[in-house]
Design an enzyme around this catalytic site. Structure first.
Site, PDB file in Angstrom:
ATOM      1  N   ASP A  22      -5.286   1.374   3.058  1.00 26.64           N
ATOM      2  CA  ASP A  22      -4.129   0.648   1.540  1.00 26.64           C
ATOM      3  C   ASP A  22      -5.538   0.882   0.308  1.00 26.64           C
ATOM      4  OD1 ASP A  22      -1.981  -0.615   0.513  1.00 26.64           O
ATOM      5  OD2 ASP A  22      -2.757  -2.421   0.509  1.00 26.64           O
ATOM      6  N   ASN A  24      -3.212   0.693  -2.576  1.00 24.36           N
ATOM      7  CA  ASN A  24      -2.977   0.274  -3.888  1.00 24.36           C
ATOM      8  C   ASN A  24      -2.276  -1.555  -3.645  1.00 24.36           C
ATOM      9  OD1 ASN A  24      -0.779   0.370  -1.909  1.00 24.36           O
ATOM     10  ND2 ASN A  24       0.438   1.028  -3.318  1.00 24.36           N
ATOM     11  N   ASP A  26      -0.393  -3.280  -1.648  1.00 23.40           N
ATOM     12  CA  ASP A  26       0.657  -3.665  -0.705  1.00 23.40           C
ATOM     13  C   ASP A  26       0.863  -4.235   0.670  1.00 23.40           C
ATOM     14  OD1 ASP A  26       0.788  -0.976   0.532  1.00 23.40           O
ATOM     15  OD2 ASP A  26       2.582  -0.887  -0.410  1.00 23.40           O
ATOM     16  N   ASP A  30      -1.701   4.152   2.936  1.00 26.05           N
ATOM     17  CA  ASP A  30      -1.520   5.158   2.004  1.00 26.05           C
ATOM     18  C   ASP A  30      -2.052   6.507   1.878  1.00 26.05           C
ATOM     19  OD1 ASP A  30      -3.509   4.538  -0.108  1.00 26.05           O
ATOM     20  OD2 ASP A  30      -2.106   2.969  -0.202  1.00 26.05           O
ATOM     21  N   ASP A 201       6.531  16.938  16.369  1.00 28.93           N
ATOM     22  CA  ASP A 201       6.778  15.827  17.870  1.00 28.93           C
ATOM     23  C   ASP A 201       8.322  16.298  19.146  1.00 28.93           C
ATOM     24  OD1 ASP A 201       7.395  12.947  18.058  1.00 28.93           O
ATOM     25  OD2 ASP A 201       9.242  12.880  17.443  1.00 28.93           O
ATOM     26  N   GLU A 270       3.849  18.281  20.864  1.00 29.71           N
ATOM     27  CA  GLU A 270       4.413  17.020  21.960  1.00 29.71           C
ATOM     28  C   GLU A 270       5.571  16.888  23.421  1.00 29.71           C
ATOM     29  OE1 GLU A 270       5.023  12.373  21.764  1.00 29.71           O
ATOM     30  OE2 GLU A 270       6.404  13.998  20.854  1.00 29.71           O
TER      31      GLU A 270
END
Length: 540
Positions: A22, A24, A26, A30, A201, A270
């Site tokens: 992380d 930032n 929060d 990210d 996916d 996948e």
């Protein structure tokens, strides 16, 4: 000379961005967090990073429900951050592979918002819609992987729509040519941004049986899960009609044709079907479909040498032209350090051996973040669960949150282990804090440093990168095989148990060869003595 294809034998490091770093504060990882840790990833000796979805999404399935395929969700940053990530990775000779979730969208995608309105709009046929039966029930007996029926009533249209996953993940209608082209256009958007490939996916779910035929029942003794609870009704059927349809082959060819316009880009599919190994072979053969395929066959609870051998051999028998990719862990299953542990205890020796074993099989390798630290499955209390799958099936199946908790970066006394300065979206397991990157980096004997050392050595072994594989008959729990490339031949042996074992084996090897790379295994007088979880490599 034929130029080596970079993906063959590549080590692909999977980043689950919500839980990596992380930047930032929060509580959610990210893209900038990945950039900030790019040198760490480089230190692992990997060839590529596979980044799980970071696209705009309501996050009902944490990014696998996409509402805009061409934009970044603000939780993860913006397109400028992604451009920077591509640049930073390429500067370090690391490829970037991103997820593409093509079979379904979010129910908040504009395509679906239009499609659900009525039977006459220009997106009316873009999703899988069907009338109710005479008694008002669903069109057939298809089931959702996440529990219950795979059809949801939509009052605006007066029809049901198909969702193989969550209700909020309606399935696209790939029988519609406009849908296929729109999906390919979205894929090309990221090719133009400079990505090196895609992890596709649930790629065998793109097409459904146009006749909507019922799936047949599966006998109780044949019901088994691949990444889902065994008491999930989904296991009660043979899924012959809701996925893996013949028409999907042509779409695989369309994807390959698009990738061929961008030299060096690759596709990794996948695949989860009734016979996943056969489907992997089918989807990768001929050089005109997927570059690689992977399945859940080694993501099960069976870690016997017999099972691993039979799984790999079965694929080898089917896959005469394609290229496999193997994984022991990912974001959908219990972490392998726990799943294959003895007595529910994480064993560092076993973790080191599993890294070596996985990276010695013929194929490319997917390593999930934290696997290089030997992280086990985190204990997540019910009140902290985020995964709707786990919430639905609690307590028999706790869902996927236990393998998705944040990476532990810093010292034990750091409140959130260096992942964030605020409370993370999932709690960090206390045990993980004792396995942090900082602690393991300074420990020459750590799982992390063993991982780095092995990957450096592996890059110098062409037989392990692209060689053929031939298994040797050995008693349980020893797994043994040769890797052969031209005149080069390497013997690879693994003790999958916590017991010391002695194997009689006549070998003609020199001291130089035995010192090539062996881990707690010794050869003398035609005997190999294996310490618990030992590996033995020898040039032959």
């Amino acid at each position: 000379m034929v130029q080596k294809q970079w993906y063959k034998g590549a080590v692909i490091y999977q980043v689950y961005p919500r839980s990596f770093q992380d930047s930032n504060n929060d509580g959610i990882g990210d893209l900038k967090g990945i950039i900030n840790r790019i040198d760490y990833i480089k230190s692992l000796g990997v060839d590529a990073i596979w980044i799980s979805p970071f696209f705009k999404s309501p996050m009902k399935d944490f990014g696998y429900d996409i509402s805009d395929y061409r934009d970044i969700d603000p939780l993860f940053g913006d397109l400028n951050d992604f451009d920077e990530l591509i640049s930073q990775a390429h500067d370090r000779n690391i490829k970037i592979i991103i997820d593409q979730v093509l079979s379904h969208t979010s129910d908040q995608h504009q395509w679906f918002l239009d499609s659900r309105n009525n039977l006459t709009n220009d997106k009316a046929d873009w999703y899988v819609w069907a009338d109710a039966k005479e008694d008002g029930t669903a069109p057939n007996n298809w089931l959702s992987i996440f529990g219950g029926g795979a059809w949801q009533w939509e009052p605006r249209r007066g029809q049901y729509y198909l969702h193989n996953f969550l209700t909020e993940q309606p399935d696209l209608n790939f029988h519609n040519r406009d849908v296929r082209q729109a999906v390919l256009d979205n894929v090309e958007f990221w090719l133009k941004k400079g990505v090196d490939g895609f992890r596709l996916d649930a790629i065998n779910f793109c097409y459904h049986d146009a006749q909507l035929r019922d799936n047949p029942a599966k006998p109780k003794e044949k019901r088994q899960g691949r990444g889902f609870s065994e008491d999930n009704p989904y296991a009660f059927q043979y899924h012959y009609h809701n996925n893996t349809q013949p028409e999907n082959i042509e779409f695989m060819q369309d994807i390959r044709s698009l990738l061929n316009k961008y030299p060096g880009t690759v596709s990794l599919g996948e695949i989860s079907s009734e016979d996943s190994l056969a489907t992997m072979a089918e989807y990768t053969q001929g050089g005109d479909k997927l570059h690689m395929g992977y399945s859940f066959e080694l993501l099960t609870n069976d870690c016997s040498s017999e099972y691993i051998r039979s799984t790999v051999q079965t694929l080898e028998q089917h896959m005469l032209e394609g290229w496999p990719c193997w994984a022991f862990s990912n974001h959908d299953v219990e972490r392998v350090a726990s799943r294959w542990s003895e007595n529910d205890e994480i064993n560092p020796k076993q973790c080191k051996m599993l890294t070596a074993l996985l990276a010695s099989l013929r194929g490319s390798v997917c390593m999930y973040q934290g696997e290089e630290l030997g992280l086990g499955e985190a204990n997540v209390a019910f009140d902290d669960l985020q995964d709707p799958y786990g919430i639905t099936f609690w307590p028999s199946f706790k869902g996927r949150d236990g393998c998705r908790t944040p990476m532990p970066w810093e010292q034990i006394d750091t409140q959130y282990a260096g992942f964030s300065e605020t409370k993370p979206w999932l709690p960090i397991d206390d045990a993980h804090k004792h396995q942090s990157v900082a602690l393991q980096t300074t420990d020459s004997n750590s799982i992390l440093n063993a991982y780095r050392e092995f990957m450096i050595w592996r890059k110098k072994q062409p037989t392990l990168i692209e060689g053929d594989i031939e298994f040797i008959d050995t008693p349980e729990p020893i797994l043994a095989f040769y890797r052969t490339l031209g005149a080069q031949k390497m013997l690879c042996m693994f003790n999958l148990s916590s017991q010391q074992l002695v194997i009689n084996m006549a070998l003609s090897i020199t001291k130089e060869h035995t010192e090539l790379s062996h881990h707690n295994a010794k050869f003398s007088n035609n005997q190999i003595t294996f310490e618990p979880y030992a590996c033995f490599y020898s040039q032959c």
